[in-house]
Design a protein around this motif. Structure first.
Motif, PDB file in Angstrom:
ATOM      1  N   LEU A   1       0.958  -0.985   0.037  1.00 29.52           N
ATOM      2  CA  LEU A   1      -0.043  -0.101  -0.043  1.00 29.52           C
ATOM      3  C   LEU A   1       1.033   1.358   0.006  1.00 29.52           C
ATOM      4  O   LEU A   1       1.631   1.458   0.769  1.00 29.52           O
ATOM      5  CB  LEU A   1      -0.940   0.006   1.239  1.00 29.52           C
ATOM      6  N   LYS A   2       0.713   1.996  -1.065  1.00 24.89           N
ATOM      7  CA  LYS A   2       1.533   3.251  -1.107  1.00 24.89           C
ATOM      8  C   LYS A   2       0.736   4.658  -0.668  1.00 24.89           C
ATOM      9  O   LYS A   2      -0.456   4.614  -1.128  1.00 24.89           O
ATOM     10  CB  LYS A   2       2.154   3.456  -2.354  1.00 24.89           C
ATOM     11  N   GLY A   3       1.289   5.349  -0.238  1.00 23.10           N
ATOM     12  CA  GLY A   3       0.496   6.546   0.005  1.00 23.10           C
ATOM     13  C   GLY A   3       0.770   7.569   1.211  1.00 23.10           C
ATOM     14  O   GLY A   3       1.631   6.902   2.135  1.00 23.10           O
TER      15      GLY A   3
ATOM     16  N   CYS B   1      -4.409   8.448   5.019  1.00 23.73           N
ATOM     17  CA  CYS B   1      -5.273   8.315   4.017  1.00 23.73           C
ATOM     18  C   CYS B   1      -6.239   7.146   3.789  1.00 23.73           C
ATOM     19  O   CYS B   1      -6.565   6.861   2.840  1.00 23.73           O
ATOM     20  CB  CYS B   1      -4.749   8.892   2.749  1.00 23.73           C
ATOM     21  N   GLY B   2      -6.029   6.219   4.902  1.00 22.91           N
ATOM     22  CA  GLY B   2      -6.821   5.280   4.967  1.00 22.91           C
ATOM     23  C   GLY B   2      -6.169   3.716   4.767  1.00 22.91           C
ATOM     24  O   GLY B   2      -7.140   2.896   4.619  1.00 22.91           O
ATOM     25  N   LYS B   3      -4.918   3.867   4.691  1.00 21.96           N
ATOM     26  CA  LYS B   3      -4.482   2.519   4.494  1.00 21.96           C
ATOM     27  C   LYS B   3      -4.708   1.475   5.787  1.00 21.96           C
ATOM     28  O   LYS B   3      -4.995   0.452   5.580  1.00 21.96           O
ATOM     29  CB  LYS B   3      -2.819   2.465   4.322  1.00 21.96           C
ATOM     30  N   THR B   4      -4.407   1.926   7.064  1.00 20.13           N
ATOM     31  CA  THR B   4      -4.682   1.021   8.132  1.00 20.13           C
ATOM     32  C   THR B   4      -6.105   0.884   7.985  1.00 20.13           C
ATOM     33  O   THR B   4      -6.260  -0.513   8.348  1.00 20.13           O
ATOM     34  CB  THR B   4      -4.306   2.006   9.245  1.00 20.13           C
TER      35      THR B   4
ATOM     36  N   TYR C   1       0.321  -6.908   8.815  1.00 21.39           N
ATOM     37  CA  TYR C   1       0.445  -5.733   8.126  1.00 21.39           C
ATOM     38  C   TYR C   1       1.949  -4.893   8.844  1.00 21.39           C
ATOM     39  O   TYR C   1       1.936  -4.443   9.815  1.00 21.39           O
ATOM     40  CB  TYR C   1      -0.922  -4.851   8.427  1.00 21.39           C
ATOM     41  N   LEU C   2       2.941  -4.532   7.990  1.00 18.19           N
ATOM     42  CA  LEU C   2       3.818  -3.897   8.363  1.00 18.19           C
ATOM     43  C   LEU C   2       4.074  -2.558   7.904  1.00 18.19           C
ATOM     44  O   LEU C   2       4.033  -2.171   6.497  1.00 18.19           O
ATOM     45  CB  LEU C   2       5.196  -4.547   7.804  1.00 18.19           C
TER      46      LEU C   2
END
Ligand SMILES: Nc1ncnc2c1ncn2[C@@H]1O[C@H](COP(=O)(O)OP(=O)(O)O)[C@@H](O)[C@H]1O
Ligand SMILES: [Mg+2]
Lengths: 270, 765
Positions: A41-43, A47-50, A107-108
């Protein structure tokens, strides 16, 4: 390590997390999961990755084990190590090992922050071998089909420097996360903070203004998270200007000139 | 304070800063003449003046008695502050004359008579604009408010109000309105009857009453801007109400106006929140309401097509009065858009977009050798685009059936891929954006753009690229870097070449001389740096660690035997309080350092090395210079791994002025080298005498912005950049480049050697 007795249930997410997709991230991740391909997941931050990972874990009904990486994080911290318990050396699983054993989603977060030597364990786990060598213990774990590895990273500036090595990134399916389009972001802000749509819309406008500022010296604009913070303050009867100053402007910069400019934007909105 | 107290205060406070006996006596005498109650404050201000300029210090003390006759002592610190500001922006002479004319320069400003100067708020306004728009729009002072879509002209000072907060609000309101014109594309005609983005003047001149048409056009566009502002900047519109009303009140009374002028003025006033409908004569009143009715149908989503249609309707209404019409006086925030120069800017943008598209498309074509991008000036050669344009390359336009003349290249309508010899090449996002912009502008992509792209590639393949390299024995390695182009808000890919070069160690007694000259300073530095040394220590009885803590283990075993719960804290941890700091000293070797400066920099480096050797911090020294984007030179004076020895000393001695100062590539390269180290703290100290500047177009804002961006990249990667400069004008741009607290300005070259180690010390403790 405290993770030792962590149970399957404890990491299961039982309530549906509030998540609004901004693109095709859900079907892609489901497909990747099916096929045992890890996710990148990039960004920018906030912005909502977690939140997305929580949502994914909930959808897949798998436990989610999150590790926030930092520059002292070593292989031992991820895989596990021997500790002495009751006069004996006892092996204690690290979070990655636990996730592999439990067939969980691991999830790292902010993977580039971790020490470079952690790639030693990420590489075999991320390609089709899907294996995790516990070197000290002389054990080789093979990840069950239910296991999924996901990592996040913030490309930030077009920095040549803090980049994920190609050999690492090429093992992943990559999803770009960025700020949601204004209308959607406003919905998210208003949902999360229980604020009216109109104020949420105005906050999103401020957010977008700060995001324009990266060539005026602001390294990163306000994230959705910051907008939600501001909204929550407003919800607690702080005036919008004060809320934006505390939650957005002061958070983004220490530079006085920049702070003043940010406040000019705030006052032109509220 | 009496004479003795003052002089002892001075010698105590300024002892380390080289205030000599003679100066102390002079200052003491001057201070003694001032009211004793102010002595403390004056001495306090002196501390601010002294490090900046000794001459200013003297002037300050000489002028203070007169100044204190003009204002009460509570204004003293403001006066000092403004003096310092004048010095920093305009130099010593200006600061002196500021102090001389207290009445005009200070008292008037204090009373707000001079209003708000644009230059004091332009950075803030520019940032504000930057927030509003992702394009780069800048404010500039000009005789009349106007915009040309790239610049906003504002009055050089704003004195509508007594207090400057309101004056600032007035500036902000004007800027916001002008931004709205830009955002609404008011400067460009978007109407089927005219070519895309034409000059509105074309339309004005088509009507029988160009003057009236122009004003009506501006009126409608203002209305449209207002709608946009109400939607986008509600807070400002609320705040600006007061300003609007005072503008309305300051307009000349409209009663003497006639016909169309009266009606238009009434509409303008309504826009400001003042309704004068009832004062209008009956016929005018009827027309006025009809005009208002027409203007109601505006939304910010519409474009100038709609405006042209509305203006045509208004023209029909106002036709009876048209022949007597006199040009209106625009509202302050309305100004007059500069349609002409908007066209010039547009065509420059088109040229640039064309070059970008050509370069980007050229770069896409297969078998691209990894070479730096072609210089833009070479792309400009008239031949390439002309020779090929149009006739041998196909361009696909949406839904347009063109038969390929030559079936080699076609562009997908969604702009996402290009087909060359039946091979699909994906177009990168950045290039897609450029193409999209061109398509938005013209409505299609001119085929010559694509054919030229092909041509460029052809050239590059046959002739090779880049200038000849000067690769003598000193050349060690070549690296390619992007360069930040603030105008496009993106990188110029692979734009610069940097060469690592060796520098020949020379044999002189420069080092010995320096050590001798600064003997006293060195003693002090040694002491100070020794105090910074902290050694490692072991923490016992930890839960985990590098080694087993035998004592604890034995204890725990015996505890177990004894039936007690044993401790789990059985490890020893090596606590590394030790300094994990790596520093690169990046030294300006441009030709402007010739003489004094270069010598001072070398001395500074030697003192620095001597001090660092005590500390054991890891450090490297690189010198930089070069010429043009294809040759940035980085002279490797000392690498991290090199010991500080005779050879390195000889290399430091060999530092000398070379060519220009392109700062981006060396900063990027030094950052890369720093990042290869494992140190926790990575410090990049740049020592320079001036602004970044190269022989080509690497100048002014462009150079500053690229340097700044290189620094931001470094920062994002966890490096701490810091700059030590001796440029007199440093204030103007340093804070912008390095950030408010990341640079220091040394006004006296002679102090450089002394200060550099000191700065290092403060930075790392
Ligand atoms: N698409 C989304 N749907 C729902 N909430 C979101 C979304 N994007 C961001 N958020 C909100 O923003 C906050 C920050 O997001 P988070 O997932 O923690 O960011 P990241 O992990 O990218 O740093 C979340 O707590 C959530 O409230
Ligand atoms: Mg997160």
């Amino acid at each position: 390590m405290q993770h030792k007795h962590i149970s399957f249930e404890k990491h299961l997410i039982d309530q549906e997390p509030f998540y609004r997709p901004t693109g095709v991230e859900i079907p892609i991740s489901m497909a990747a999961y099916e096929k045992g391909i890890p996710l990148l997941l990039k960004g920018p931050t906030g912005c909502g990755k977690t939140r997305f990972m929580q949502y994914l874990a909930w959808t897949l009904k798998r436990p989610l084990i999150t590790v926030s990486c930092h520059d002292d994080l070593s292989t031992g911290d991820l895989v596990g190590r021997y500790l002495i318990k009751n006069g004996e050396a006892v092996w204690s699983d690290g979070p990655v090992t636990m996730a592999v054993r439990a067939g969980a989603i691991c999830y790292l977060d902010e993977i580039v922050e971790a020490r470079k030597d952690t790639t030693v364990i990420i590489h075999p786990l991320a390609d089709d071998r899907r294996e995790l060598p516990l070197e000290k213990k002389g054990e080789l774990l093979i990840a069950p089909p239910q296991f999924m590895l996901a990592v996040s990273y913030n490309p930030g500036y077009q920095s040549i420097l803090k980049d994920l090595k190609p050999s690492t990134r090429q093992r992943f399916v990559s999803l770009e996360f960025s700020y949601p389009p204004p209308a959607l972001e406003a919905t998210i802000v208003s949902q999360e903070s229980d604020i009216d749509e109109k104020t949420a819309n105005l906050l999103v406008k401020i957010g977008n203004m700060t995001r324009n500022l990266n060539d005026s010296g602001l390294s990163e604009g306000a994230s959705t998270r910051l907008l939600i913070h501001a909204a929550k303050l407003i919800r607690s009867n702080i005036t919008p200007r004060d809320a934006c100053k505390a939650a957005i402007a002061e958070t983004l910069t220490d530079d006085h000139e920049m702070l003043e400019a940010l406040m000019e934007m705030v006052t032109s909105i509220f | 304070m009496n004479n003795k107290e003052i002089s002892s205060f001075l010698s105590k406070t300024f002892a380390a800063d080289f205030m000599d006996e003679w100066e102390i006596t002079e200052y003491t005498n001057l201070i003694e003449q001032l009211p004793p109650s102010l002595h403390h404050e004056i001495l306090h201000h002196l501390k601010a003046f002294w490090p900046i300029s000794h001459a200013l210090c003297t002037s300050f003390l000489e002028q203070a008695p007169h100044a204190l006759n003009c204002f009460t002592p509570n204004h003293l610190s403001t006066w000092v502050k403004m003096t310092l500001e004048t010095y920093e922006t305009h130099g010593l002479a200006a600061a002196r004359s500021f102090m001389l004319d207290v009445e005009n320069n200070f008292i008037c400003r204090l009373k707000g008579k001079n209003g708000l100067q644009l230059q004091t708020v332009s950075i803030k306004l520019n940032r504000y604009l930057n927030g509003l728009s992702n394009k780069s729009i800048k404010v500039k002072s000009g005789s009349q408010v106007s915009t040309n879509s790239e610049q906003i002209l504002l009055p050089g000072e704003m004195k509508l109000y007594k207090d400057n907060d309101r004056n600032f609000l007035a500036y902000k309101t004007i800027v916001s309105f002008q931004w709205a014109f830009i955002a609404n594309k008011s400067c460009f005609l978007d109407h089927p009857a005219f070519p895309s983005n034409s000059n509105p003047i074309l339309f004005f001149n088509q009507t029988p009453y160009p003057q009236l048409t122009a004003d009506l056009y501006l009126l409608v566009e203002t209305q449209r801007a207002l709608v946009l502002l109400r939607q986008e900047l509600p807070g400002l519109m609320k705040e600006a109400k007061g300003i609007f009303l005072s503008i309305a009140d300051s307009r000349p009374a409209p009663d003497h106006l006639k016909g169309a002028n009266y009606i238009i003025e009434a509409v303008q006033l309504l826009l400001l929140g003042k309704n004068i409908a009832n004062h209008l004569p009956p016929t005018e009143q009827v027309l006025y309401y009809q005009v208002i009715e027409i203007l109601k149908n505006l939304s910010p989503k519409q474009n100038t097509t709609n405006t042209v249609n509305l203006v045509n309707q208004l023209l029909i209404l106002l036709q009876p009065y048209a022949s007597d019409y006199q040009t209106m006086i625009p509202l302050p925030f309305q100004g007059r858009p500069d349609y002409e120069s908007a066209q010039i800017i547009l065509s420059a943008q088109r040229d640039k977009a064309k070059q970008q598209a050509i370069t980007a498309l050229g770069a896409l074509l297969p078998q691209i050798p990894a070479s730096p991008a072609k210089p833009e000036d070479e792309e400009d050669k008239p031949d390439s685009s002309q020779k090929l344009s149009g006739d041998n390359v196909l361009l696909i336009q949406p839904k347009q059936e063109t038969k390929p003349v030559e079936n080699r290249i076609s562009l997908d309508t969604t702009l996402s891929f290009i087909t060359v010899d039946e091979m699909n090449i994906e177009i990168p996002k950045a290039t897609q954006d450029i193409l999209q912009e061109i398509k938005n502008d013209f409505g299609y992509i001119p085929e010559s753009y694509i054919s030229s792209g092909l041509q460029i590639k052809g050239n590059a393949q046959t002739s090779g690229s880049g200038p000849p390299l000067r690769d003598g024995p000193e050349l060690i390695g070549k690296f390619i870097y992007d360069e930040w182009d603030y105008r496009r808000g993106g990188n110029r890919k692979n734009w610069c070449q940097l060469f690592e070069k060796n520098i020949q160690s020379i044999k002189t007694n420069f080092v010995e001389q320096t050590l001798d000259k600064y003997h006293g300073v060195l003693m002090r530095l040694r002491r100070q740096f020794e105090m910074m040394l902290v050694s490692e220590r072991f923490l016992k009885r930890q839960r985990d660690g590098d080694n087993i803590d035998l004592d604890a283990l034995i204890e725990s075993l015996s505890d177990t035997r004894a039936g007690l719960a044993p401790s789990e804290r059985l490890f020893i941890k090596l606590q590394r309080d030790e300094r994990s700091i790596c520093t690169v000293f990046l030294v300006d070797m441009s030709n402007s350092t010739e003489g004094w400066v270069s010598k001072a920099i070398k001395e500074a480096l030697i003192l620095m090395c001597e001090s660092l050797e005590i500390l054991g911090d890891s450090y490297a020294i690189y010198g930089f210079s070069g010429m043009r984007r294809l040759r940035s030179d980085l002279y490797l004076i000392k690498e991290f791994s090199h010991p500080y020895n005779q050879e390195i000393k000889g290399k430091i001695s060999a530092i000398g002025p070379k060519e220009y100062t392109r700062m981006g590539p060396p900063i990027r390269h030094a950052s890369r080298k720093l990042l290869q180290t494992d140190a926790k703290i990575k410090l990049l100290v740049t020592i320079t005498d001036g602004k970044p500047e190269d022989y080509d177009d690497y100048k002014g804002d462009y150079a500053i912005e690229d340097t700044r961006h290189a620094l931001i990249e470094a920062k994002m990667a966890g490096i701490h950049p810091f700059c030590i400069t001796i440029d007199q004008k440093a204030k103007d741009y340093m804070a912008h480049m390095f950030g408010e607290i990341n640079y220091i300005f040394i006004n006296d070259v002679a102090k450089l050697p002394n200060r550099v180690p000191e700065i290092y010390r403060t930075l790392t403790t």
